[in-house]
Design an enzyme around this catalytic site. Structure first.
Site, mmCIF file in Angstrom:
data_model
loop_
_atom_site.group_PDB
_atom_site.id
_atom_site.type_symbol
_atom_site.label_atom_id
_atom_site.label_comp_id
_atom_site.label_asym_id
_atom_site.label_seq_id
_atom_site.Cartn_x
_atom_site.Cartn_y
_atom_site.Cartn_z
ATOM 1 C CB SER A 118 51.770 -64.707 63.567
ATOM 2 O OG SER A 118 51.776 -65.734 64.505
ATOM 3 C CG HIS A 139 48.992 -61.372 61.162
ATOM 4 N ND1 HIS A 139 50.240 -60.835 61.062
ATOM 5 C CD2 HIS A 139 48.894 -61.851 62.422
ATOM 6 C CE1 HIS A 139 50.875 -60.981 62.211
ATOM 7 N NE2 HIS A 139 50.078 -61.596 63.051
ATOM 8 C CD GLU A 151 51.511 -58.974 57.820
ATOM 9 O OE1 GLU A 151 52.591 -58.933 57.274
ATOM 10 O OE2 GLU A 151 51.371 -59.453 58.954
ATOM 11 C CG ASN A 189 54.807 -61.649 63.478
ATOM 12 O OD1 ASN A 189 55.030 -60.871 64.400
ATOM 13 N ND2 ASN A 189 53.676 -62.305 63.357
#
Ligand code: 3HC
Length: 288
Positions: A118, A139, A151, A189
């Site tokens: 992440s 991700h 992602e 994130n």
């Protein structure tokens, strides 16, 4: 693309192995930690049973599970002859880079190496291998069987053909993809962690109770979960690690981790997986 090796049998690895098997791939699940892969298989069975009950999978759970093979030794994973490896181990740079050097040694030259990291740069992971053109970020979101997004992050040296293959594979898993540049914490994130961090600052200042902070965001902004509950789901240790990366690599004070978050992690209050985070959790995963 036929065979996928998932490395790391925590909550993310288990979810990735599950959605890979649901999509019809032959899956290997590797974790050297004793009992981890077996525990993950139990979790997968429960999740598949829920999905079957709701008619969200067409196959019987046992048929999906039959496509997953467990590995506990690094030297054995090459026998799967995987086309793609997806890694979902702890967010520790040293451990991750050492793992990639080992995987690069044991896996066939054709295998694409994808990381569910992440926050660790894909370019740095690629440089730990002799195949940086075949290293890419993939991700997934937690809980993987439910969340629709993946992602995808090309590193500096990633081959565009590898990126295209990984996008197609994620779509075959029923996911919607976005492509993000290899910058700290990518898209999701980068936006989520400052929200969670602000909730911890608010908690530390006594702005409102944890429950009221969560209810405020849940009902006031229509989020499915409040940010403190979500932090307990993601893991407070993971949130802190991502914020440290954002703070260090982007060099801006706005990413400074909240003292309360740091203190909870120091106490071992990692969230739902530890039975204690912002909230106290029962073994079955319900808030006490
Ligand atoms: N497998 C199968 N089914 C599952 C499941 C799983 N792993 N987890 C939840 N479900 C099902 C439940 O059984 C339930 O089914 P039902 O509606 O038929 O009863 C349904 O999903 C909804 O679950 P719940 O009723 O328990 O609770 P919610 O309605 O709150 O939904 C949630 C749960 C989908 C997790 C929702 O709260 C949510 O979307 N939360 C936010 C999640 C999120 O933001 N994830 C991203 C985190 S960031 C990230 O992952 C990146 C990382 O790098 C940090």
């Amino acid at each position: 693309m036929e065979k996928i090796l998932v490395v790391g049998a925590g909550q993310m690895g288990a979810g990735i192995a599950q959605v890979s098997a649901q999509a019809g791939f032959s899956v290997g699940l590797f974790d050297a930690f004793p009992g981890a892969a077996e525990r993950a298989m139990e979790g997968m069975k429960k999740s598949l049973a829920k999905l079957a009950e709701k008619g969200q999978i067409q196959e019987k759970p046992e048929a999906v599970i039959a496509r997953v093979r467990v590995f506990t030794k690094m030297d054995e994973v090459a026998s799967l002859d995987p086309d793609l490896m997806i890694e979902a181990i702890t967010e520790n740079v040293e451990i991750k880079l050492k793992l990639y050097a080992d995987l690069d040694r044991v896996l066939p030259a054709k295998t694409i190496l994808a990381s569910n990291t992440s926050s660790i740069p894909i370019t740095q992971i690629g440089a730990a291998t002799k195949r940086p053109d075949k290293v890419v970020g993939m991700h997934f979101m937690n809980p993987v069987p439910i969340m629709k997004l993946v992602e995808v992050i090309p590193g500096l040296a990633t081959d565009p053909g590898v990126l295209a293959t990984v996008l197609k594979t994620a779509e075959r898993m029923g996911k919607t993809t976005i492509v993000a540049k290899d910058r700290p914490a990518f898209v999701v994130n980068r936006i989520l962690m400052p929200l969670i961090n602000e909730a911890f600052f608010a908690l530390g200042e006594g702005l409102a109770s944890a429950e009221d902070i969560d209810t405020g965001v849940r009902l006031g902004l229509n989020h499915p979960m409040g940010p403190l509950t979500l932090a307990d789901f993601v893991g407070l240790d993971t949130c802190l690690a991502i914020l440290e990366v954002l703070h260090k690599q982007l060099g801006e004070d706005k990413y400074r981790p909240a003292p309360v978050l740091r203190q909870y992690v120091q106490a071992g209050w990692y969230g739902k997986k530890a039975g204690r985070g912002v909230y106290v959790w029962e073994a079955g995963g319900q808030k006490k």
